[in-house]
Design a protein around this motif. Structure first.
Motif, PDB file in Angstrom:
ATOM      1  N   ALA A  67       0.835  -1.204   0.000  1.00 35.27           N
ATOM      2  CA  ALA A  67       0.000   0.000   0.000  1.00 35.27           C
ATOM      3  C   ALA A  67       0.868   1.251   0.000  1.00 35.27           C
ATOM      4  CB  ALA A  67      -0.927  -0.006   1.212  1.00 35.27           C
ATOM      5  N   GLY A  68       0.594   2.162  -0.944  1.00 37.07           N
ATOM      6  CA  GLY A  68       1.309   3.415  -1.025  1.00 37.07           C
ATOM      7  C   GLY A  68       2.692   3.337  -1.628  1.00 37.07           C
ATOM      8  N   GLN A  69       3.113   2.169  -2.058  1.00 33.66           N
ATOM      9  CA  GLN A  69       4.448   2.011  -2.614  1.00 33.66           C
ATOM     10  C   GLN A  69       4.517   2.536  -4.048  1.00 33.66           C
ATOM     11  OE1 GLN A  69       7.230   0.944  -1.175  1.00 33.66           O
ATOM     12  NE2 GLN A  69       6.289   0.465   0.796  1.00 33.66           N
ATOM     13  N   PRO A  70       5.650   3.128  -4.438  1.00 31.80           N
ATOM     14  CA  PRO A  70       5.807   3.569  -5.827  1.00 31.80           C
ATOM     15  C   PRO A  70       5.618   2.399  -6.786  1.00 31.80           C
ATOM     16  CG  PRO A  70       7.597   4.389  -4.450  1.00 31.80           C
ATOM     17  CD  PRO A  70       6.839   3.406  -3.618  1.00 31.80           C
ATOM     18  N   GLY A  71       4.842   2.606  -7.802  1.00 38.37           N
ATOM     19  CA  GLY A  71       4.592   1.564  -8.784  1.00 38.37           C
ATOM     20  C   GLY A  71       3.233   0.907  -8.644  1.00 38.37           C
ATOM     21  N   LEU A  72       2.635   0.994  -7.455  1.00 42.91           N
ATOM     22  CA  LEU A  72       1.347   0.335  -7.262  1.00 42.91           C
ATOM     23  C   LEU A  72       0.254   0.987  -8.102  1.00 42.91           C
ATOM     24  CD1 LEU A  72      -0.471  -1.734  -5.907  1.00 42.91           C
ATOM     25  CD2 LEU A  72      -0.710  -0.160  -3.964  1.00 42.91           C
ATOM     26  N   LEU A  73       0.194   2.309  -8.092  1.00 36.91           N
ATOM     27  CA  LEU A  73      -0.853   2.989  -8.858  1.00 36.91           C
ATOM     28  C   LEU A  73      -0.705   2.715 -10.350  1.00 36.91           C
ATOM     29  CD1 LEU A  73      -1.226   6.447  -7.067  1.00 36.91           C
ATOM     30  CD2 LEU A  73      -2.826   4.524  -7.068  1.00 36.91           C
ATOM     31  N   GLU A  74       0.515   2.705 -10.829  1.00 36.17           N
ATOM     32  CA  GLU A  74       0.739   2.402 -12.244  1.00 36.17           C
ATOM     33  C   GLU A  74       0.291   0.984 -12.567  1.00 36.17           C
ATOM     34  OE1 GLU A  74       4.406   2.240 -15.512  1.00 36.17           O
ATOM     35  OE2 GLU A  74       4.766   2.988 -13.479  1.00 36.17           O
ATOM     36  N   ALA A  75       0.599   0.036 -11.689  1.00 35.88           N
ATOM     37  CA  ALA A  75       0.184  -1.346 -11.903  1.00 35.88           C
ATOM     38  C   ALA A  75      -1.331  -1.471 -11.876  1.00 35.88           C
ATOM     39  CB  ALA A  75       0.808  -2.257 -10.847  1.00 35.88           C
ATOM     40  N   GLN A  76      -1.973  -0.759 -10.975  1.00 32.02           N
ATOM     41  CA  GLN A  76      -3.432  -0.788 -10.906  1.00 32.02           C
ATOM     42  C   GLN A  76      -4.044  -0.160 -12.155  1.00 32.02           C
ATOM     43  OE1 GLN A  76      -3.919   1.204  -7.125  1.00 32.02           O
ATOM     44  NE2 GLN A  76      -4.161  -0.724  -6.018  1.00 32.02           N
ATOM     45  N   GLY A  77      -3.419   0.887 -12.689  1.00 33.39           N
ATOM     46  CA  GLY A  77      -3.903   1.494 -13.919  1.00 33.39           C
ATOM     47  C   GLY A  77      -3.797   0.552 -15.097  1.00 33.39           C
ATOM     48  N   LEU A  78      -2.687  -0.181 -15.179  1.00 38.22           N
ATOM     49  CA  LEU A  78      -2.530  -1.167 -16.249  1.00 38.22           C
ATOM     50  C   LEU A  78      -3.580  -2.259 -16.125  1.00 38.22           C
ATOM     51  CD1 LEU A  78      -0.925  -2.343 -18.625  1.00 38.22           C
ATOM     52  CD2 LEU A  78       0.594  -3.439 -16.947  1.00 38.22           C
ATOM     53  N   ASP A  79      -3.817  -2.715 -14.894  1.00 42.32           N
ATOM     54  CA  ASP A  79      -4.839  -3.735 -14.659  1.00 42.32           C
ATOM     55  C   ASP A  79      -6.214  -3.237 -15.090  1.00 42.32           C
ATOM     56  OD1 ASP A  79      -5.614  -6.325 -13.522  1.00 42.32           O
ATOM     57  OD2 ASP A  79      -6.580  -5.161 -11.955  1.00 42.32           O
ATOM     58  N   ALA A  80      -6.506  -1.975 -14.802  1.00 43.03           N
ATOM     59  CA  ALA A  80      -7.796  -1.407 -15.192  1.00 43.03           C
ATOM     60  C   ALA A  80      -7.933  -1.334 -16.707  1.00 43.03           C
ATOM     61  CB  ALA A  80      -7.951  -0.020 -14.573  1.00 43.03           C
ATOM     62  N   ARG A  81      -6.862  -0.942 -17.390  1.00 36.68           N
ATOM     63  CA  ARG A  81      -6.928  -0.862 -18.853  1.00 36.68           C
ATOM     64  C   ARG A  81      -7.114  -2.241 -19.464  1.00 36.68           C
ATOM     65  NH1 ARG A  81      -2.587   2.504 -17.978  1.00 36.68           N
ATOM     66  NH2 ARG A  81      -1.100   1.036 -18.909  1.00 36.68           N
ATOM     67  N   ARG A  82      -6.440  -3.222 -18.917  1.00 36.77           N
ATOM     68  CA  ARG A  82      -6.492  -4.557 -19.505  1.00 36.77           C
ATOM     69  C   ARG A  82      -7.823  -5.256 -19.243  1.00 36.77           C
ATOM     70  NH1 ARG A  82      -0.319  -6.816 -18.244  1.00 36.77           N
ATOM     71  NH2 ARG A  82       0.605  -5.942 -20.146  1.00 36.77           N
ATOM     72  N   ASN A  83      -8.431  -4.983 -18.095  1.00 39.72           N
ATOM     73  CA  ASN A  83      -9.674  -5.657 -17.741  1.00 39.72           C
ATOM     74  C   ASN A  83     -10.917  -4.888 -18.145  1.00 39.72           C
ATOM     75  OD1 ASN A  83      -9.162  -8.222 -15.961  1.00 39.72           O
ATOM     76  ND2 ASN A  83      -7.622  -6.735 -15.322  1.00 39.72           N
ATOM     77  N   GLY A  84     -10.833  -3.567 -18.131  1.00 39.87           N
ATOM     78  CA  GLY A  84     -11.997  -2.748 -18.452  1.00 39.87           C
ATOM     79  C   GLY A  84     -12.811  -2.428 -17.208  1.00 39.87           C
ATOM     80  N   THR A  85     -13.538  -1.336 -17.266  1.00 37.81           N
ATOM     81  CA  THR A  85     -14.278  -0.866 -16.091  1.00 37.81           C
ATOM     82  C   THR A  85     -15.392  -1.821 -15.696  1.00 37.81           C
ATOM     83  OG1 THR A  85     -15.657   0.488 -17.548  1.00 37.81           O
ATOM     84  CG2 THR A  85     -13.726   1.552 -16.567  1.00 37.81           C
ATOM     85  N   ALA A  86     -16.052  -2.424 -16.672  1.00 43.44           N
ATOM     86  CA  ALA A  86     -17.160  -3.331 -16.345  1.00 43.44           C
ATOM     87  C   ALA A  86     -16.670  -4.521 -15.526  1.00 43.44           C
ATOM     88  CB  ALA A  86     -17.850  -3.810 -17.618  1.00 43.44           C
ATOM     89  N   ALA A  87     -15.530  -5.100 -15.930  1.00 40.03           N
ATOM     90  CA  ALA A  87     -14.990  -6.248 -15.195  1.00 40.03           C
ATOM     91  C   ALA A  87     -14.590  -5.864 -13.781  1.00 40.03           C
ATOM     92  CB  ALA A  87     -13.798  -6.836 -15.949  1.00 40.03           C
ATOM     93  N   LEU A  88     -13.949  -4.715 -13.640  1.00 41.20           N
ATOM     94  CA  LEU A  88     -13.518  -4.302 -12.311  1.00 41.20           C
ATOM     95  C   LEU A  88     -14.711  -4.020 -11.399  1.00 41.20           C
ATOM     96  CD1 LEU A  88     -10.477  -1.977 -13.098  1.00 41.20           C
ATOM     97  CD2 LEU A  88     -10.492  -4.390 -12.463  1.00 41.20           C
ATOM     98  N   SER A  89     -15.790  -3.510 -11.968  1.00 42.94           N
ATOM     99  CA  SER A  89     -16.970  -3.219 -11.145  1.00 42.94           C
ATOM    100  C   SER A  89     -17.622  -4.501 -10.641  1.00 42.94           C
ATOM    101  CB  SER A  89     -17.989  -2.399 -11.934  1.00 42.94           C
ATOM    102  OG  SER A  89     -18.569  -3.161 -12.983  1.00 42.94           O
ATOM    103  N   VAL A  90     -17.425  -5.602 -11.346  1.00 45.77           N
ATOM    104  CA  VAL A  90     -17.939  -6.899 -10.894  1.00 45.77           C
ATOM    105  C   VAL A  90     -16.954  -7.566  -9.940  1.00 45.77           C
ATOM    106  CG1 VAL A  90     -18.612  -9.223 -11.641  1.00 45.77           C
ATOM    107  CG2 VAL A  90     -19.345  -7.225 -12.962  1.00 45.77           C
ATOM    108  N   ASN A  91     -15.665  -7.426 -10.228  1.00 41.34           N
ATOM    109  CA  ASN A  91     -14.644  -8.120  -9.436  1.00 41.34           C
ATOM    110  C   ASN A  91     -14.657  -7.710  -7.967  1.00 41.34           C
ATOM    111  OD1 ASN A  91     -13.764  -9.507 -11.666  1.00 41.34           O
ATOM    112  ND2 ASN A  91     -11.923  -8.279 -11.984  1.00 41.34           N
ATOM    113  N   ARG A  92     -14.769  -6.419  -7.710  1.00 44.51           N
ATOM    114  CA  ARG A  92     -14.650  -5.946  -6.328  1.00 44.51           C
ATOM    115  C   ARG A  92     -15.719  -6.557  -5.415  1.00 44.51           C
ATOM    116  NH1 ARG A  92     -13.540  -0.962  -9.192  1.00 44.51           N
ATOM    117  NH2 ARG A  92     -11.305  -0.530  -9.145  1.00 44.51           N
ATOM    118  N   PRO A  93     -17.008  -6.448  -5.775  1.00 41.29           N
ATOM    119  CA  PRO A  93     -18.005  -7.064  -4.886  1.00 41.29           C
ATOM    120  C   PRO A  93     -17.932  -8.584  -4.873  1.00 41.29           C
ATOM    121  CG  PRO A  93     -19.058  -6.122  -6.838  1.00 41.29           C
ATOM    122  CD  PRO A  93     -17.642  -5.651  -6.840  1.00 41.29           C
ATOM    123  N   MET A  94     -17.514  -9.189  -5.992  1.00 45.87           N
ATOM    124  CA  MET A  94     -17.381 -10.646  -6.024  1.00 45.87           C
ATOM    125  C   MET A  94     -16.348 -11.110  -5.009  1.00 45.87           C
ATOM    126  SD  MET A  94     -15.181 -13.263  -7.240  1.00 45.87           S
ATOM    127  CE  MET A  94     -14.223 -12.513  -8.573  1.00 45.87           C
TER     128      MET A  94
END
Length: 341
Positions: free
Chosen positions: A26-53
């Motif tokens: 948490a808060g480490q350099p590189g985490l936000l960039e990695a999360q952004g890449l994950d969001a681009r690769r999965n798409g917003t719809a997938a992420l909106s399902v993943n979190r509550p799942m």
């Protein structure tokens, strides 16, 4: 179908979440960039399902008593438990990566120690830092774990070339895994096809079996499996697309000199790997058994995620295998692999 009671039902594909790992990054350099890449690769719809799942499944991912109750309901005697692939954090620099893996190894061992007669564990290594892999494999084994879980590839440290499983920098890791008899569980996380798969959850449904096929092909065609014939490698998701399309690989090996990095036809190596049964189709499972052999298939559920199955035994029964093959996949093969009495 009469089954000997001496053969336990063993699920080799089951996960846990480790809050201490996420606290460390948490808060480490590189985490936000990695999360952004994950969001681009999965798409917003997938992420909106993943979190509550995932949120709804937190007790199953963290509470041993809940896990054991679910195992009982599914008729599973033993689980081989590995960290959620979201814990890989292959973006981390070497010091943080070492900490992540140590926490994952120790946390998984502590989780399994609460039910040692029913739970066996796998740890992590930092695939992006091959020079640390041997020491952290040893660390996992020192905790009493059976081996480690890895993804299909990792970004290279400092922007260098990606670390493929054929990378010569991993040679000491493969040698150590072979020497110690450690299990290596190949479980992709993410897919490098990027935004092409950012709709309809293609990042997982197409991306995961693609990554499996690519990673296994690197191991086969590069000669890694020739040089380390004693490796005990388990491929998640039935090995993806490769086992049922291995004929094209064999043809390339026969027809093209640039595809001759391995000593024999690629299909022959399927019988030296292990595959879980999680393919979601009884016809595909029967073909996987034919291609790799009944002694190389292990029961897998991907517990407790939504892309898995709550009834791995039901999925296995649907394949209508001969009794001996059914018993082997249900637990006999895994019992031998784990050296259980």
């Amino acid at each position: 179908m009469t089954e000997p009671l001496s053969i336990p039902t063993i699920d080799v594909h089951a996960h846990l979440l480790l809050p201490e790992v996420e606290e460390a990054v948490a808060g480490q350099p590189g985490l936000l960039e990695a999360q952004g890449l994950d969001a681009r690769r999965n798409g917003t719809a997938a992420l909106s399902v993943n979190r509550p799942m995932v949120g709804a499944r937190l007790p199953k991912l963290t509470d041993v008593s809940v896990r054991l109750a679910a195992m009982d309901e599914a008729g599973v005697d033993l689980q081989l438990v590995s960290p959620s692939p979201s814990h890989y954090h292959y973006w981390a620099e070497s010091r943080l990566a070492e900490q992540v893996c140590q926490l994952a190894n120790e946390g998984t061992a502590a989780h399994c120690a609460k039910a040692p007669d029913r739970l066996h564990g796998l740890g992590l290594i930092p695939l992006q830092h091959p020079e640390l892999a041997v020491a952290l494999l040893d660390h996992a084994l020192d905790q009493g774990l059976r081996g480690v879980e890895i993804s299909s590839h990792a970004p290279g440290p400092g922007g260098t070339r990606e670390v493929e499983l054929s990378d010569p920098r991993l040679t000491p890791f493969w040698a150590r895994a072979e020497e110690t008899g450690a299990l290596v569980f190949l479980h992709p996380f993410g897919c490098t096809l990027d935004e092409r798969l950012d709709q309809w959850y293609l990042s997982n449904t197409v991306g995961q079996p693609t990554e499996n096929a690519v990673a296994l092909s690197h191991l086969i065609f590069s000669g890694v499996l020739d040089r380390h014939p004693g490796l005990k490698l388990i491929a998640a998701h039935g090995g993806g697309y490769l086992p049922t399309h291995i004929g094209r690989s064999d043809h390339a090996w026969r027809a093209r000199p640039d595809a001759r990095g391995c000593a024999r036809e690629p299909s022959s190596y399927l019988k030296r790997l292990y595959f879980d049964s999680l393919v979601h189709d009884p016809h595909v499972l029967r073909e996987l058994v034919r291609a790799a052999g009944p002694g190389r298939i292990l029961l897998g559920s991907d517990y407790p995620f939504d892309m898995g199955t709550d009834d791995p035994l039901g999925a296995l029964r649907a394949a209508d295998l001969p009794d001996h093959d059914f018993r082997s996949v249900r637990g006999g093969n895994a019992a031998a692999l784990l050296n259980l009495d």
